[in-house]
Design an enzyme around this catalytic site. Sequence first.
Site, mmCIF file in Angstrom:
data_model
loop_
_atom_site.group_PDB
_atom_site.id
_atom_site.type_symbol
_atom_site.label_atom_id
_atom_site.label_comp_id
_atom_site.label_asym_id
_atom_site.label_seq_id
_atom_site.Cartn_x
_atom_site.Cartn_y
_atom_site.Cartn_z
ATOM 1 N N ASP A 265 0.843 -1.207 0.000
ATOM 2 C CA ASP A 265 0.000 0.000 0.000
ATOM 3 C C ASP A 265 0.872 1.249 0.000
ATOM 4 O O ASP A 265 0.569 2.229 -0.660
ATOM 5 C CB ASP A 265 -0.937 0.003 1.211
ATOM 6 C CG ASP A 265 -0.189 -0.100 2.536
ATOM 7 O OD1 ASP A 265 0.934 -0.638 2.556
ATOM 8 O OD2 ASP A 265 -0.738 0.356 3.555
ATOM 9 N N GLU B 5 3.310 0.883 6.311
ATOM 10 C CA GLU B 5 2.777 -0.471 6.460
ATOM 11 C C GLU B 5 3.438 -1.498 5.548
ATOM 12 O O GLU B 5 3.656 -2.617 5.941
ATOM 13 C CB GLU B 5 1.266 -0.461 6.193
ATOM 14 C CG GLU B 5 0.536 0.503 7.104
ATOM 15 C CD GLU B 5 -0.968 0.472 6.910
ATOM 16 O OE1 GLU B 5 -1.522 -0.610 6.685
ATOM 17 O OE2 GLU B 5 -1.581 1.550 6.992
ATOM 18 N N TRP C 233 -12.246 -5.083 -0.817
ATOM 19 C CA TRP C 233 -10.880 -5.517 -0.532
ATOM 20 C C TRP C 233 -10.763 -6.992 -0.936
ATOM 21 O O TRP C 233 -10.035 -7.340 -1.862
ATOM 22 C CB TRP C 233 -10.549 -5.264 0.945
ATOM 23 C CG TRP C 233 -9.954 -3.899 1.140
ATOM 24 C CD1 TRP C 233 -8.650 -3.616 1.402
ATOM 25 C CD2 TRP C 233 -10.626 -2.619 1.043
ATOM 26 N NE1 TRP C 233 -8.466 -2.243 1.478
ATOM 27 C CE2 TRP C 233 -9.662 -1.613 1.256
ATOM 28 C CE3 TRP C 233 -11.932 -2.213 0.783
ATOM 29 C CZ2 TRP C 233 -9.970 -0.250 1.228
ATOM 30 C CZ3 TRP C 233 -12.248 -0.864 0.755
ATOM 31 C CH2 TRP C 233 -11.269 0.094 0.972
ATOM 32 N N GLU D 47 -1.592 9.358 -0.315
ATOM 33 C CA GLU D 47 -2.716 8.587 0.223
ATOM 34 C C GLU D 47 -3.946 9.468 0.390
ATOM 35 O O GLU D 47 -5.070 9.030 0.165
ATOM 36 C CB GLU D 47 -2.316 8.028 1.593
ATOM 37 C CG GLU D 47 -3.422 7.266 2.293
ATOM 38 C CD GLU D 47 -3.004 6.753 3.662
ATOM 39 O OE1 GLU D 47 -2.099 7.364 4.270
ATOM 40 O OE2 GLU D 47 -3.574 5.748 4.110
HETATM 41 C C1 BGC Z 1 -3.868 1.362 4.104
HETATM 42 C C2 BGC Z 1 -4.757 1.381 2.897
HETATM 43 C C3 BGC Z 1 -5.756 0.292 3.086
HETATM 44 C C4 BGC Z 1 -6.582 0.694 4.266
HETATM 45 C C5 BGC Z 1 -7.729 -0.168 4.578
HETATM 46 C C6 BGC Z 1 -4.708 1.724 5.273
HETATM 47 O O1 BGC Z 1 -4.027 1.835 6.449
HETATM 48 O O2 BGC Z 1 -2.754 2.156 3.954
HETATM 49 O O3 BGC Z 1 -4.271 1.765 1.744
HETATM 50 O O4 BGC Z 1 -6.473 -0.083 1.992
HETATM 51 O O5 BGC Z 1 -5.793 0.875 5.421
HETATM 52 O O6 BGC Z 1 -8.815 0.547 4.560
#
Ligand code: BGC
Length: 883
Positions: free
Chosen positions: A477, A482, A550, A765
């Site tokens: 991501d 993360e 997801w 983001e």
């Molecule tokens: C991540 C996202 C992920 C989301 C879930 C975040 O902390 O960085 O990109 O899809 O959590 O909703």
Amino acid sequence: MMYHIDDLTCNGLRRPKGIDEKSPLFSWKLSSDRNNTFQIAYRIVVKSSGALAWDSGKVPENRNIEISYQGESLRSGVYYQWQVESWNNHGETAKSAESFFLTGIMDPALWQAEWIETGMAKKPLTDLTDAGAILAGKVSSDDKPEAKMDPAAYLRKEFVVHKPVKQALVYAAAHGIYELRIDRTAVSNLLAPEYTSYAEHLEYQTYDVTALLEPGVHVVSSILADGWYTGKIGLMGIGRQYGETNAFFMQLEILYEDDTRGRVITDEFFKWSYGAYDYADLFVGEYYDARKEPDGYDIPGYDDMSWQPVQTRNYGSRMLKGQSVAPVSVLRTITPAVRRTPKGEWVLDAGENIVGYTACSVTGTSGQEIGLEHSEVLDLQGNFLQNILGQNKHQKDRFICGANGENSYCPKFTFHGFRYVRVTGLAAVRAEDFIIHVIGSNLQRTGWFRTSDPKINQLQENIFRSQQGNMLAIPTDCPQRERAGWTGDMQIYAPTAVFLMDMQAFLKRWLYDMRLEQLADGQIPHVIPAIGSNKYIDGEDKEQICSAGWADACVIVPYRLHRAYGGLQVLQDNYDMMKRWMAYVEAQTGESCLWNRGFHFGDWLIPSIMQETGDPMETAERTREEVATAMYAYTSGIMTDIATALGDVAAAEHYRKRNLRIRTAFSDTYVGADGGMRHPYQGLYVLALQMDLVDAAKKAGCIQHLVELIHQAGDCLDCGFLSVPFLLDTLCECGEQKLAYKLLYQEAPPSWLYAVNQGATTIWERWSAILPDGTRTHSSYNHFALGCVGDFMYRHIGGIRMEEPGYKKIRIEPDLDCGLDWAEGELDSRYGKIKVSWSKGGGYALSVSLPPNTSGVVAVNGRQIEIGNGITLLRYNHLSSYC
Ligand code: BGC
């Protein structure tokens, strides 16, 4: 005339080492300077050391992708040379240059190595598990990571090569990550064995070390660090997610000139010691003390009397699989600029937000500590700002000089997401002493896009850079906070990803892990590979651990790969997973066909809700029901297509009926008579229209509502993660093309060009990661997800649209009236290069180039013409072709 074959790939990789599938897949590309060229037959010949392994014979087919090997059983550790011959409809023949693939271990009985561990006393695991505090940004990285971190281990064994060597191959894997050396030469890939669902799938690497093994005494050695296996990974930053201890596994197979064989393996004769790495963590960083480097440990005769014996472990080889993805590599290097901040600190500036690490070569004194701390932004005043909060997110490498004078250091067991590096411990910092290494999985670039608008071009560059930075072993991501394989992110971004890079082998591996991680009831975890500590976020005993949009990645990602690259294999491989997921959703939605229960992320991060509440979970709460049901409609529609492509008629019919029922239920329940919905969010309207969930009688009203919401937002988008990929397409399909382009060119926040104007070099983001007043927020500046507008530009401005899977048939339909003066789009498809360029000036000139074995249709100005492959030039108004 010219007819060529090039770009031979085996399992989607060029000259791969360590193929261990029984029937690898061969593909090649064709090029020709004649129009309307089609292959009419091919022949593949595979040999090893001159002996024939497979001759397909002349096959009268025009396929040139995914042809499976049908020859004699492949043997372990053998180079197979292969060559293709192709005949075309003009009577021409082409023969490719020879390519090769090297097999890995084909027969599991050949594995003789044992897993070895050090048995070092480890510090207790003290990482916090309070997800609430971490998510609220109340936890920050501590000052003395060494208090809780464990050192990397050095391992070595000497061996003798008695006679001349014909071939020597090393197979290696680890719990953790390893550097492997044969004598002084490091032979391993970066961050090997990379990141997979380790319990069931751990990839070994295959290295050819023939050139290093002269007769005589040698040393095989390794440095073993935490990596993903025991390192502080994921959002929570908690260590030891896959096991307590690191382990190493290696087998060296030697074939002597006289055709006898020898073997060196990890076993009880290895010894281990601490060395220069007081710790080496992917997220925290490295602490490298050059004074502790055991000099000479990697040459024969080193005195290892004080080294300790290793412990052997019986973890077996069941989970081992040859590396199936291009390795993580240094993709390029950057010499940074040096800045002195208002606070007087030294900061390196890479000039762009990248993923990698910083190497240096400086003059120092023994014991001098140099710190390299990485971040993505400076604050408003130009001072260093650590934008990532959380546990164990230091992103700081510490280097202790070994001797007085010149000292060099290059990290090996960590990486960072950054543009800026705060350098401490040096009186003066010179740019030429530093070099920044950009790393990632070495995927081929396949898409290029340029227009007359520099801001749009910058946006595309930023999208590419975010993709490159986040395709590191798995699709992450973000590369700092993360680095997790969030399924939703990849799902929404897949259509863009497949334009920009060859994603097939890379995502196939990730999907394999998804299959392994699927729960018995069909659920798919939020991140793949799954991370145990996510239970602190999800709640420990939750029945539902998945979310619509997801988990749907298990259907959408294979489908996108099939569409982009052709071939059915990716659908076949994942079909069972998809069906089990769909059965789970069917059970959740029952007769109502509405997914109105359980947790979902909804239309994640809707800008107006974020501004109003600051709470991402609020976006989930307010939109989850409509979004979950809309996603179910989407996947049931895709499943209808997939089942049809696979010839599963009954399943296709089942999904088609279900899709109809979901759509009717959605319209009846959520869409009022005037086309309005109960929550005033753009994304809900986008999804409803895009998934065809609005009864015909209500459609015009529904479009009107969406348009009004956009106007109310000042002609800005207000969509979350799941709807934004469809926003511009939906508007175009609803006759609102002008508004779509207005949103694309919009510069006020939230918009894509707002970030460009703020100097972004990657996709953020959050739309307002930098606020209009210049404040830098603590969020990620490198999240590819919102770059999902990339493919809209390729399809609508570049005009490259796929009609048949793999671009066997191509529709060229550029929006010539999109407001730009010219545009060029290029896609290196499985068949070869598709190029479109157009320019304005006394009408429009359009040039199209399609590769052999394909055909197309050009749709401009309300008229359609069929074209063959080759080059076609057209002029707007009076269409004429110069084939
Ligand atoms: C991540 C996202 C992920 C989301 C879930 C975040 O902390 O960085 O990109 O899809 O959590 O909703």
